[in-house]
Write a protein that holds these residues in place. Structure first.
Motif, PDB file in Angstrom:
ATOM      1  N   LEU A   1       0.739  -1.661  -7.708  1.00 23.37           N
ATOM      2  CA  LEU A   1       0.250  -0.374  -7.807  1.00 23.37           C
ATOM      3  C   LEU A   1      -0.934  -0.296  -8.911  1.00 23.37           C
ATOM      4  O   LEU A   1      -1.982   0.459  -8.530  1.00 23.37           O
ATOM      5  CB  LEU A   1       1.445   0.616  -7.995  1.00 23.37           C
ATOM      6  N   ARG A   2      -0.864  -0.729 -10.054  1.00 25.52           N
ATOM      7  CA  ARG A   2      -1.786  -0.751 -10.981  1.00 25.52           C
ATOM      8  C   ARG A   2      -2.821  -1.377 -10.569  1.00 25.52           C
ATOM      9  O   ARG A   2      -4.134  -0.902 -10.790  1.00 25.52           O
ATOM     10  CB  ARG A   2      -1.321  -1.380 -12.276  1.00 25.52           C
ATOM     11  N   HIS A   3      -2.983  -2.589  -9.655  1.00 26.07           N
ATOM     12  CA  HIS A   3      -4.019  -3.364  -9.282  1.00 26.07           C
ATOM     13  C   HIS A   3      -4.845  -2.669  -8.320  1.00 26.07           C
ATOM     14  O   HIS A   3      -6.008  -2.285  -8.360  1.00 26.07           O
ATOM     15  CB  HIS A   3      -3.408  -4.711  -8.727  1.00 26.07           C
ATOM     16  N   VAL A   4      -4.084  -1.872  -7.464  1.00 31.16           N
ATOM     17  CA  VAL A   4      -4.759  -1.153  -6.267  1.00 31.16           C
ATOM     18  C   VAL A   4      -5.347   0.148  -6.898  1.00 31.16           C
ATOM     19  O   VAL A   4      -6.481   0.483  -6.713  1.00 31.16           O
ATOM     20  CB  VAL A   4      -3.621  -0.722  -5.222  1.00 31.16           C
ATOM     21  N   ALA A   5      -4.803   0.835  -8.010  1.00 31.61           N
ATOM     22  CA  ALA A   5      -5.249   1.873  -8.521  1.00 31.61           C
ATOM     23  C   ALA A   5      -6.826   1.470  -9.584  1.00 31.61           C
ATOM     24  O   ALA A   5      -7.587   2.315  -9.483  1.00 31.61           O
ATOM     25  CB  ALA A   5      -4.058   2.490  -9.770  1.00 31.61           C
TER      26      ALA A   5
END
Length: 212
Positions: free
Chosen positions: A39-43
């Protein structure tokens, strides 16, 4: 009161009362460590790919809010009510920084300790608010629930493997779960106190990564 009304002919009969059925199981779906990292990566990718400054700023707000909730275990409403003036950067016995926040929520006022990683979020947002002449002391003046929902969809994490729908409240459940998994020796009372809840209310994570 209704029984008294019937006995005194004030009403013909008791109104229909619905039967109490089984309460549907609805645990707070959290993110596993790998899901959180994804999720952090996509954000971050979405921030870089933003079509304009306004959208980029909104997506950065979401990222900052995510980081803050994971680092502190506070509730969504507590985060939106949090003021810069209620936070101070302190050092532990090892000289490492952390953020101490005076939180006012469901259980009254407490001091929540946020991990060192969120200190930079606090400082950057404080500097930006000061530079813009923003009169609001709120750290997160803009709500980002809808934007977070879109992020979950973009990361294919809106629904967990059990079919439960995630929202921003899932971040608090994720924070508590990751604290327990990463520091199993830590007293649950310490975690519960920081989260503003009781030990009994903490859903202990299942070994395979699903909340009970």
């Amino acid at each position: 009161i209704l029984k008294h009304a019937v006995e005194n002919s004030l009403t013909d009969a008791l109104p229909p009362i619905p039967r109490v059925g089984k309460i549907k199981n609805n645990p707070r779906p959290w993110l596993t460590k790998s899901e959180w990292q994804h999720l952090r990566h996509v954000a971050k990718q979405r921030i870089q790919a933003a079509p304009n400054r306004r959208t980029q700023s909104q997506r950065q707000d979401v990222f900052d809010a995510m980081e803050f909730m994971i680092a502190s275990m506070i509730r969504v409403d507590e985060m939106y009510a949090l003021r810069f003036s209620a936070c101070t950067v302190q050092n532990n016995s090892s000289g490492h920084e952390f953020l101490a926040c005076e939180i006012t929520g469901k259980q009254g006022t407490r001091t929540a300790i946020a991990k060192a990683a969120v200190v930079r979020v606090y400082r950057r947002r404080l500097a930006a608010a000061t530079a813009s002449g923003n009169q609001s002391d709120l750290m997160f003046p803009q709500k980002c629930r809808d934007a977070f929902r879109e992020l979950l969809k973009a990361a294919s994490l809106r629904v967990d493997r059990q079919g439960f729908t995630r929202n921003m409240k899932s971040l608090r459940a994720t924070s508590i779960s990751l604290f327990i998994l990463e520091q199993p020796e830590l007293n649950l009372q310490v975690i519960a106190r920081n989260a503003g809840t009781s030990v009994q209310m903490i859903d202990l994570p299942h070994p395979e990564g699903e909340a009970r």
